[in-house]
Design a protein around this motif. Structure first.
Motif, PDB file in Angstrom:
ATOM      1  N   ILE A 140       0.531  -0.939  -0.161  1.00 34.49           N
ATOM      2  CA  ILE A 140      -0.049   0.094   0.070  1.00 34.49           C
ATOM      3  C   ILE A 140       0.822   1.355   0.256  1.00 34.49           C
ATOM      4  N   GLU A 141       0.646   1.745  -1.453  1.00 35.34           N
ATOM      5  CA  GLU A 141       1.776   2.606  -0.840  1.00 35.34           C
ATOM      6  C   GLU A 141       0.763   4.511  -0.265  1.00 35.34           C
ATOM      7  N   THR A 142       1.071   5.274   0.470  1.00 33.37           N
ATOM      8  CA  THR A 142       0.563   6.234   1.165  1.00 33.37           C
ATOM      9  C   THR A 142       1.295   7.442   1.622  1.00 33.37           C
ATOM     10  N   ASP A 143       1.659   8.316   1.830  1.00 34.61           N
ATOM     11  CA  ASP A 143       1.928   8.655   2.957  1.00 34.61           C
ATOM     12  C   ASP A 143       0.838   9.332   4.246  1.00 34.61           C
ATOM     13  N   ASN A 144      -0.543   8.849   4.653  1.00 33.61           N
ATOM     14  CA  ASN A 144      -1.468   9.521   4.475  1.00 33.61           C
ATOM     15  C   ASN A 144      -2.230   7.759   5.906  1.00 33.61           C
ATOM     16  N   ALA A 145      -1.679   7.495   6.866  1.00 32.16           N
ATOM     17  CA  ALA A 145      -2.090   7.040   7.291  1.00 32.16           C
ATOM     18  C   ALA A 145      -1.758   7.151   8.870  1.00 32.16           C
ATOM     19  N   ILE A 146      -2.408   6.870  10.009  1.00 31.91           N
ATOM     20  CA  ILE A 146      -2.421   6.636  11.623  1.00 31.91           C
ATOM     21  C   ILE A 146      -2.586   5.078  12.197  1.00 31.91           C
ATOM     22  N   THR A 147      -1.780   4.647  14.132  1.00 35.03           N
ATOM     23  CA  THR A 147      -1.966   4.158  13.893  1.00 35.03           C
ATOM     24  C   THR A 147      -2.645   3.886  15.181  1.00 35.03           C
ATOM     25  N   LEU A 148      -3.708   3.671  15.734  1.00 32.17           N
ATOM     26  CA  LEU A 148      -3.900   3.973  17.034  1.00 32.17           C
ATOM     27  C   LEU A 148      -4.323   2.183  17.759  1.00 32.17           C
ATOM     28  N   LEU A 149      -4.110   2.771  19.125  1.00 31.44           N
ATOM     29  CA  LEU A 149      -3.505   1.769  20.347  1.00 31.44           C
ATOM     30  C   LEU A 149      -4.434   1.638  21.272  1.00 31.44           C
ATOM     31  N   GLY A 150      -4.984   0.571  22.033  1.00 39.15           N
ATOM     32  CA  GLY A 150      -5.481   0.955  23.142  1.00 39.15           C
ATOM     33  C   GLY A 150      -4.868  -0.512  23.723  1.00 39.15           C
ATOM     34  N   ALA A 151      -4.968  -0.653  25.202  1.00 33.66           N
ATOM     35  CA  ALA A 151      -5.233  -1.863  25.952  1.00 33.66           C
ATOM     36  C   ALA A 151      -5.977  -1.885  27.294  1.00 33.66           C
ATOM     37  N   GLY A 152      -6.011  -2.531  28.052  1.00 29.81           N
ATOM     38  CA  GLY A 152      -6.791  -2.846  28.568  1.00 29.81           C
ATOM     39  C   GLY A 152      -6.692  -4.336  29.327  1.00 29.81           C
ATOM     40  N   ARG A 153      -8.397  -4.055  30.852  1.00 30.11           N
ATOM     41  CA  ARG A 153      -8.239  -5.639  30.857  1.00 30.11           C
ATOM     42  C   ARG A 153      -9.168  -6.253  30.475  1.00 30.11           C
ATOM     43  N   ASN A 154      -9.879  -5.575  29.764  1.00 35.39           N
ATOM     44  CA  ASN A 154     -11.180  -6.466  29.229  1.00 35.39           C
ATOM     45  C   ASN A 154     -10.983  -5.873  27.465  1.00 35.39           C
ATOM     46  N   ALA A 155     -12.139  -5.950  26.876  1.00 37.28           N
ATOM     47  CA  ALA A 155     -11.965  -5.638  25.183  1.00 37.28           C
ATOM     48  C   ALA A 155     -12.510  -4.346  25.728  1.00 37.28           C
ATOM     49  N   PRO A 156     -13.520  -4.111  26.107  1.00 40.34           N
ATOM     50  CA  PRO A 156     -14.541  -2.682  26.079  1.00 40.34           C
ATOM     51  C   PRO A 156     -13.398  -1.469  26.983  1.00 40.34           C
ATOM     52  N   ASP A 157     -12.567  -1.769  27.929  1.00 40.41           N
ATOM     53  CA  ASP A 157     -11.694  -0.454  28.557  1.00 40.41           C
ATOM     54  C   ASP A 157     -10.544  -0.835  27.280  1.00 40.41           C
ATOM     55  N   ALA A 158      -9.666  -1.367  26.490  1.00 44.59           N
ATOM     56  CA  ALA A 158      -9.080  -1.182  25.328  1.00 44.59           C
ATOM     57  C   ALA A 158      -9.568  -1.575  24.634  1.00 44.59           C
ATOM     58  N   ILE A 159     -11.064  -0.798  23.435  1.00 44.03           N
ATOM     59  CA  ILE A 159     -11.314  -0.316  22.674  1.00 44.03           C
ATOM     60  C   ILE A 159     -11.767   1.263  23.157  1.00 44.03           C
ATOM     61  N   LYS A 160     -11.858   1.402  23.904  1.00 42.47           N
ATOM     62  CA  LYS A 160     -12.724   2.739  25.192  1.00 42.47           C
ATOM     63  C   LYS A 160     -10.991   3.610  25.150  1.00 42.47           C
ATOM     64  N   ALA A 161      -9.535   2.804  25.572  1.00 46.84           N
ATOM     65  CA  ALA A 161      -8.146   3.763  25.391  1.00 46.84           C
ATOM     66  C   ALA A 161      -7.864   3.914  23.658  1.00 46.84           C
ATOM     67  N   LEU A 162      -8.397   3.042  23.221  1.00 50.04           N
ATOM     68  CA  LEU A 162      -7.981   3.535  21.257  1.00 50.04           C
ATOM     69  C   LEU A 162      -9.388   4.418  20.908  1.00 50.04           C
ATOM     70  N   LEU A 163      -9.990   4.240  20.879  1.00 54.08           N
ATOM     71  CA  LEU A 163     -11.082   5.635  20.578  1.00 54.08           C
ATOM     72  C   LEU A 163     -11.187   6.668  21.312  1.00 54.08           C
ATOM     73  N   LEU A 164     -10.317   7.406  22.901  1.00 50.53           N
ATOM     74  CA  LEU A 164      -9.748   8.119  23.336  1.00 50.53           C
ATOM     75  C   LEU A 164      -8.772   8.672  22.691  1.00 50.53           C
ATOM     76  N   GLN A 165      -7.854   7.219  22.502  1.00 48.96           N
ATOM     77  CA  GLN A 165      -6.777   8.595  21.923  1.00 48.96           C
ATOM     78  C   GLN A 165      -6.504   8.565  20.444  1.00 48.96           C
ATOM     79  N   GLY A 166      -7.352   8.276  19.994  1.00 44.84           N
ATOM     80  CA  GLY A 166      -7.988   9.054  18.135  1.00 44.84           C
ATOM     81  C   GLY A 166      -9.294   9.671  18.800  1.00 44.84           C
TER      82      GLY A 166
END
Length: 158
Positions: free
Chosen positions: A98-124
C-alpha cells in the motif's frame, strides 16, 4: 450536547453495553474475528459525517495484526525488538503493497475488550473523524501471560 459528543458517547455505550459484553465473559483470542467490535466502535465514533464510512481493508488488517503481534511479543519479553507501533505506519504499509503517506496507528490496552477499545477511541478522538482516511484494519488480542487485551486500528487514506 453537541453531535460530536453524542457520537463518542454512542461509541462508548456500544463497547460498554453492546455486543462485546453480550457475547459473554470469554476473553477474545488472537485468532478470533479480528477487530469487528473495534471497527464498529470506530464507525460509531466517526458518526454519520459527510466523510462516508471507513472501508475494511484486509491488507490494512494484516498491518494492524503485525503491530499487535509485535507489541505482544515485546510485552511478554519474547522479542528483542521494539514494537512496530509507529504512529505513521507508512513503511509497514508500503512493505505490504500500500503506497500512501496518509496513515495513522491507534492503540489501546485494558483488562478487557471494552476497556481496550475505549482507550483506542480516546487516543483517536481527533483522528477518527478525519475525512482523509478511507480504509481501516484492526486487530484485537487477549494476552494470557499478562491478562491484557491489546487492540490496534490503522486508518489509511489515499
Amino acid at each position: 450536547m453537541s453531535s460530536g459528543n453524542q457520537r463518542w458517547r454512542g461509541a462508548l455505550a456500544l463497547i460498554i453495553g453492546g455486543p462485546i459484553v453480550a457475547a459473554g465473559m470469554a476473553a477474545p483470542t488472537a485468532g478470533a474475528d479480528p477487530g469487528s467490535e473495534v471497527e464498529q466502535a470506530v464507525a460509531t465514533a466517526r458518526g454519520a459525517s459527510s466523510c462516508g464510512a471507513l472501508q475494511h481493508n484486509a491488507t490494512v488488517e494484516q498491518a494492524a495484526d503485525i503491530v499487535n503481534r509485535s507489541t505482544a511479543s515485546y510485552l511478554d519479553h519474547s522479542s528483542g525488538n521494539v514494537p512496530a507501533d509507529d504512529p505513521k505506519p507508512t513503511a509497514l504499509l508500503r512493505d505490504l503493497g500500500i503506497e500512501t503517506d496518509n496513515a495513522i496507528t491507534l492503540l489501546g490496552a485494558g483488562r478487557n475488550a471494552p476497556d481496550a477499545i475505549k482507550a483506542l477511541l480516546l487516543q483517536g478522538y481527533k483522528e477518527i473523524p478525519n475525512c482523509s482516511y478511507a480504509d481501516i484494519g484492526t486487530s484485537l488480542r487477549f494476552e494470557e501471560d499478562t491478562g491484557f487485551v491489546i487492540v490496534t486500528a490503522i486508518l489509511v487514506g489515499p
